[in-house]
Design a protein around this motif. Structure first.
Motif, PDB file in Angstrom:
ATOM      1  N   TYR A 443       0.844  -1.190   0.000  1.00  0.00           N
ATOM      2  CA  TYR A 443       0.000   0.000   0.000  1.00  0.00           C
ATOM      3  C   TYR A 443       0.881   1.242   0.000  1.00  0.00           C
ATOM      4  CZ  TYR A 443       0.877  -0.211   5.063  1.00  0.00           C
ATOM      5  OH  TYR A 443       1.472  -0.272   6.292  1.00  0.00           O
ATOM      6  N   GLU A 444       0.288   2.373  -0.378  1.00  0.00           N
ATOM      7  CA  GLU A 444       0.995   3.648  -0.397  1.00  0.00           C
ATOM      8  C   GLU A 444       0.024   4.788  -0.161  1.00  0.00           C
ATOM      9  OE1 GLU A 444       1.522   5.395  -4.736  1.00  0.00           O
ATOM     10  OE2 GLU A 444       2.305   3.334  -4.661  1.00  0.00           O
ATOM     11  N   LEU A 445       0.541   5.884   0.398  1.00  0.00           N
ATOM     12  CA  LEU A 445      -0.191   7.130   0.581  1.00  0.00           C
ATOM     13  C   LEU A 445       0.665   8.245   0.012  1.00  0.00           C
ATOM     14  CD1 LEU A 445      -1.367   6.682   4.281  1.00  0.00           C
ATOM     15  CD2 LEU A 445      -2.771   6.390   2.242  1.00  0.00           C
ATOM     16  N   THR A 461       5.468  10.312  -1.308  1.00  0.00           N
ATOM     17  CA  THR A 461       4.769   9.035  -1.188  1.00  0.00           C
ATOM     18  C   THR A 461       5.439   8.199  -0.110  1.00  0.00           C
ATOM     19  OG1 THR A 461       4.297   9.059  -3.572  1.00  0.00           O
ATOM     20  CG2 THR A 461       3.980   6.968  -2.408  1.00  0.00           C
ATOM     21  N   ILE A 462       4.637   7.623   0.787  1.00  0.00           N
ATOM     22  CA  ILE A 462       5.137   6.611   1.704  1.00  0.00           C
ATOM     23  C   ILE A 462       4.611   5.264   1.240  1.00  0.00           C
ATOM     24  CG2 ILE A 462       5.363   8.162   3.673  1.00  0.00           C
ATOM     25  CD1 ILE A 462       2.747   7.033   4.766  1.00  0.00           C
ATOM     26  N   PHE A 463       5.425   4.215   1.386  1.00  0.00           N
ATOM     27  CA  PHE A 463       5.016   2.905   0.873  1.00  0.00           C
ATOM     28  C   PHE A 463       5.422   1.805   1.848  1.00  0.00           C
ATOM     29  CE2 PHE A 463       9.187   3.949  -0.920  1.00  0.00           C
ATOM     30  CZ  PHE A 463       9.935   2.828  -0.614  1.00  0.00           C
ATOM     31  N   HIS A 464       4.713   0.703   1.759  1.00  0.00           N
ATOM     32  CA  HIS A 464       4.978  -0.465   2.596  1.00  0.00           C
ATOM     33  C   HIS A 464       4.524  -1.704   1.839  1.00  0.00           C
ATOM     34  CE1 HIS A 464       5.449  -2.480   6.617  1.00  0.00           C
ATOM     35  NE2 HIS A 464       4.737  -3.388   5.977  1.00  0.00           N
ATOM     36  N   GLY A 483       7.742 -16.947   6.974  1.00  0.00           N
ATOM     37  CA  GLY A 483       7.794 -15.607   7.533  1.00  0.00           C
ATOM     38  C   GLY A 483       7.524 -14.532   6.500  1.00  0.00           C
ATOM     39  N   THR A 484       7.672 -13.282   6.938  1.00  0.00           N
ATOM     40  CA  THR A 484       7.326 -12.121   6.124  1.00  0.00           C
ATOM     41  C   THR A 484       8.544 -11.223   5.937  1.00  0.00           C
ATOM     42  OG1 THR A 484       5.043 -12.151   6.930  1.00  0.00           O
ATOM     43  CG2 THR A 484       5.834 -10.104   5.919  1.00  0.00           C
ATOM     44  N   SER A 485       8.820 -10.869   4.702  1.00  0.00           N
ATOM     45  CA  SER A 485       9.853  -9.902   4.364  1.00  0.00           C
ATOM     46  C   SER A 485       9.184  -8.551   4.141  1.00  0.00           C
ATOM     47  CB  SER A 485      10.599 -10.347   3.106  1.00  0.00           C
ATOM     48  OG  SER A 485      11.487  -9.338   2.663  1.00  0.00           O
ATOM     49  N   THR A 486       9.706  -7.495   4.757  1.00  0.00           N
ATOM     50  CA  THR A 486       9.082  -6.174   4.661  1.00  0.00           C
ATOM     51  C   THR A 486       9.938  -5.221   3.840  1.00  0.00           C
ATOM     52  OG1 THR A 486      10.100  -5.394   6.715  1.00  0.00           O
ATOM     53  CG2 THR A 486       7.963  -6.468   6.890  1.00  0.00           C
ATOM     54  N   ARG A 487       9.286  -4.387   3.065  1.00  0.00           N
ATOM     55  CA  ARG A 487       9.933  -3.338   2.272  1.00  0.00           C
ATOM     56  C   ARG A 487       9.124  -2.054   2.510  1.00  0.00           C
ATOM     57  NH1 ARG A 487      12.550  -7.205  -1.323  1.00  0.00           N
ATOM     58  NH2 ARG A 487      12.222  -9.172  -0.207  1.00  0.00           N
ATOM     59  N   LYS A 488       9.761  -1.036   3.054  1.00  0.00           N
ATOM     60  CA  LYS A 488       9.035   0.190   3.359  1.00  0.00           C
ATOM     61  C   LYS A 488       9.940   1.394   3.155  1.00  0.00           C
ATOM     62  CE  LYS A 488      10.057  -0.391   8.300  1.00  0.00           C
ATOM     63  NZ  LYS A 488       9.474  -0.567   9.643  1.00  0.00           N
ATOM     64  N   GLY A 489       9.319   2.560   3.043  1.00  0.00           N
ATOM     65  CA  GLY A 489      10.108   3.770   2.861  1.00  0.00           C
ATOM     66  C   GLY A 489       9.262   4.915   2.360  1.00  0.00           C
ATOM     67  N   PHE A 490       9.929   5.920   1.784  1.00  0.00           N
ATOM     68  CA  PHE A 490       9.202   7.051   1.213  1.00  0.00           C
ATOM     69  C   PHE A 490      10.012   7.659   0.067  1.00  0.00           C
ATOM     70  CE2 PHE A 490      11.707   8.831   4.690  1.00  0.00           C
ATOM     71  CZ  PHE A 490      12.288   9.954   4.132  1.00  0.00           C
TER      72      PHE A 490
END
Length: 626
Positions: A443-445, A461-464, A483-490
């Motif tokens: 998702y992103e905002l 934009t922020i994203f996850h 398990g879950t690998s996460t990718r986030k940032g802006f």
């Protein structure tokens, strides 16, 4: 075959004067106005690419927010979007999927920008439109279009450092009912010794021919095609099989070469019905990708991948208006695709797998200030569990303000590539046919605004994204990780027309990409900064461009000091900054002189342990158009 981007040739040709700038051609199952799209995106036009002196597509993509480009030599360049794996980024060339069924991704190997009309980069999950390999985003490349009615022709030459010699030519014809474009390119680079040991140069020779056309059979029926073929021969060095003390010692000079051939083709026919309220489109497409590997001129091994696709795409204006003016559109698609893979090492001969897909998409303008895109897709796989992906995005133009807010979310899937399933390397690797597709939820905002009286734009934009069932190499095979690998940032990007002659821009991307165990994802920079400026002079006949790229916080696996099958440590690469300059001057109305310098300050930089980027290199050339 892709679903949405197959629409590009007909729609763009029919509405060229309107569609090229305000519309994102690949954003949905039909094009979407850029100010109605609910996701972060970037569009690079041919004019911008030329003015900035960008010679290859991979160089152009280095300046795009959220995109990380990793080169282990010019002939092996991979893309990541927002911390993704390379196989999670779908590449389209004239609407045809370019990702290899064998590796799952597309290898950029010096594809020149001289023949490119536009590059669209969509960030965020796109599987509801394109299926597998579009979990992190899409890079859609449209090749040369006819620029103006009647016969047009032109070409160019360039010479430069590393023994570079390049030439291109094109001829086109268009009128109210038809368009035909032929383009030719040849680029030969003698290169340098990647091992830095005084050995043979690792060269890169690439020749390409492209042909595309369109014809209006009647007022309501059009047909067209696109065909692109490239031949490439290149040299490369080998990584050490035994641990060495430093990255500088990793590559061993070797007489290794490869011949890579690629063919992309599509044929389509489209018919309008119900007084323009319904369109029906049938597309057939295909991709061939073959590579022959040689050792000192003698056969070593080879592999080949194929993709064939057929699809129907319909678009219906459900509010009773015609498609050109509707505020509520329903797109629907049915497609089937077959992928094949063969390797001289693999004992099973030719491997095949089939996918059938059904997709539905709604595009709506619910209010003069609110736009909505919602899609769902069901993939019926013969080798995996069937999968459902979805996509939802919305944009809101704040009344009375130069601010637009947007939000998006999507579920995506990525099938194992065919090497992961069926590949074989004697004594070191055997594929795993029981692998499960990778799944992601993202998702992103974001917000976009204009300032300085409309001369400037700012976007944030922020994203996850959460990725499950990630596939990785383990010992002598590939496995799905728990398990879950996460990718986030802006991402933050801005551009401004300072004066009529001066333009500036900047963007910054922060990415935190983690594996299931919390360790860093390799080859994903935490910080990326791009600064650029352009200035016109001599009453617009000349132009200057300068760009700075800064990369920091990127990690890579230390294979140089690790013996397989041991697991290498993942450590941080040195930060770096490079500066590129470009200039052009119109000698006449039809002839342009241009030059560029890459890595002006000759900075050592590395995007992967043991591999180094290009040093300071200068080029000069001429381009002509009539």
């Amino acid at each position: 075959m892709t679903l949405a981007a197959a629409l590009v040739p007909a729609v763009a040709a029919a509405q060229e004067a309107v569609i090229l700038d305000p519309v994102i051609l690949s954003a949905g199952l039909s094009p979407i106005a850029s100010d109605a799209y609910g996701r972060a995106s970037t569009v690079l036009t041919a004019e911008e690419i030329e003015a900035r002196g960008l010679a290859t597509v991979q160089d152009a993509l280095r300046s795009v927010p959220g995109v990380a480009v990793t080169s282990t030599g010019e002939t092996l360049t991979k893309l990541r979007i927002r911390g993704s794996e390379p196989g999670h980024v779908l590449v389209l060339i004239d609407g045809v999927k370019a990702n290899s069924p064998a590796s799952g991704d597309y290898t950029f190997s010096g594809m020149t920008a001289a023949d490119i009309d536009r590059i669209e980069v969509l960030r965020g999950p796109q599987s509801a439109i394109y299926g597998s390999n579009a979990a992190a985003g899409v890079v859609s490349i449209t090749t040369r279009r006819a620029r103006g009615a009647g016969f047009r022709y032109g070409g160019g030459v360039e010479i430069g450092g590393l023994g570079t010699r390049a030439a291109n030519g094109h001829v086109s014809y268009s009128d109210a009912r038809s368009e035909l474009v032929l383009s030719l390119e040849s680029r030969h680079v003698e290169g340098e010794d990647a091992s830095r040991s005084g050995g043979d140069r690792d060269f890169n020779d690439r020749d390409t021919i492209g042909l595309r056309g369109r014809y209006d059979l009647t007022e309501s029926v059009s047909a067209g095609f696109a065909l692109r073929r490239s031949w490439q021969e290149y040299g490369y060095d080998l990584g050490s099989f035994v641990p060495v003390p430093t990255p500088d010692d990793y590559l061993i000079d070797a007489p290794l070469t490869a011949d890579r051939n690629e063919v992309f083709g599509t044929l389509w026919i489209e018919a309008q019905a119900l007084d323009g309220r319904l369109s029906n489109r049938l597309t057939v497409s295909g991709t061939n990708q073959d590579t022959l590997f040689l050792n000192d001129g003698a056969y070593d091994y080879d592999d080949a991948a194929r993709r064939r696709g057929v699809q129907y795409l319909g678009s219906w204006a459900i509010d009773g208006a015609d498609l050109a003016s509707t505020r509520h559109r329903l797109n629907f698609s049915a497609a089937t695709e077959r992928e094949t893979y063969r390797s001289s090492y693999a004992p099973g001969g030719i491997y095949e797998r089939d996918t059938t897909a059904l997709a539905l998409e709604y595009l709506g303008n619910l209010d003069p200030d609110i736009d909505l895109q919602a899609g769902i897709r069901r993939d019926l796989n013969d080798g995996f569990k069937d999968a459902t992906s979805w996509n939802l995005s919305a944009g809101w133009q704040v009344p009375g303000q130069d601010i637009r807010l947007r939000a998006a979310a999507g579920r995506a899937v990525v099938n194992p590539d065919m090497f992961q399933q069926f590949g074989y390397i004697p004594g070191s690797y055997a594929g795993n046919p029981d692998l499960r597709p990778e799944r992601s939820l993202g998702y992103e905002l974001g917000a976009d605004l204009s300032y300085a009286g409309g001369r400037g734009t700012l976007g944030a934009t922020i994203f996850h994204s959460d990725v499950e069932d990630l596939i990785t190499g383990s010992g002598e095979t590939s496995v799905n990780l728990n398990g879950t690998s996460t990718r986030k940032g802006f991402e933050v990007t801005t551009a401004m027309q300072v004066t009529d002659a001066i333009r500036i821009g900047a963007d910054y991307t922060y990415t935190d990409a983690r594996q299931q165990d919390g360790s860093r994802v390799a080859r994903v920079p935490r910080h990326q900064v791009n600064l650029r400026g352009q200035a016109d002079f001599a009453a617009g006949r000349g132009g200057l461009s300068a760009e700075l790229r800064y990369v920091a916080g990127s990690y890579d696996e230390e294979w140089y000091n690790t013996a397989w099958p041991d697991t290498p440590a993942t450590t941080e690469l040195p930060e770096f900054a490079t500066v590129n300059l470009a200039a052009h001057y119109d000698l006449t109305e039809n002839v342009r002189l241009h030059g560029r310098v890459e890595n002006l300050f000759d900075k050592d930089h590395s995007e992967a342990w043991g591999y180094y980027g290009q040093g300071r290199t200068a080029y000069a050339g001429l381009q002509a158009r009539w």
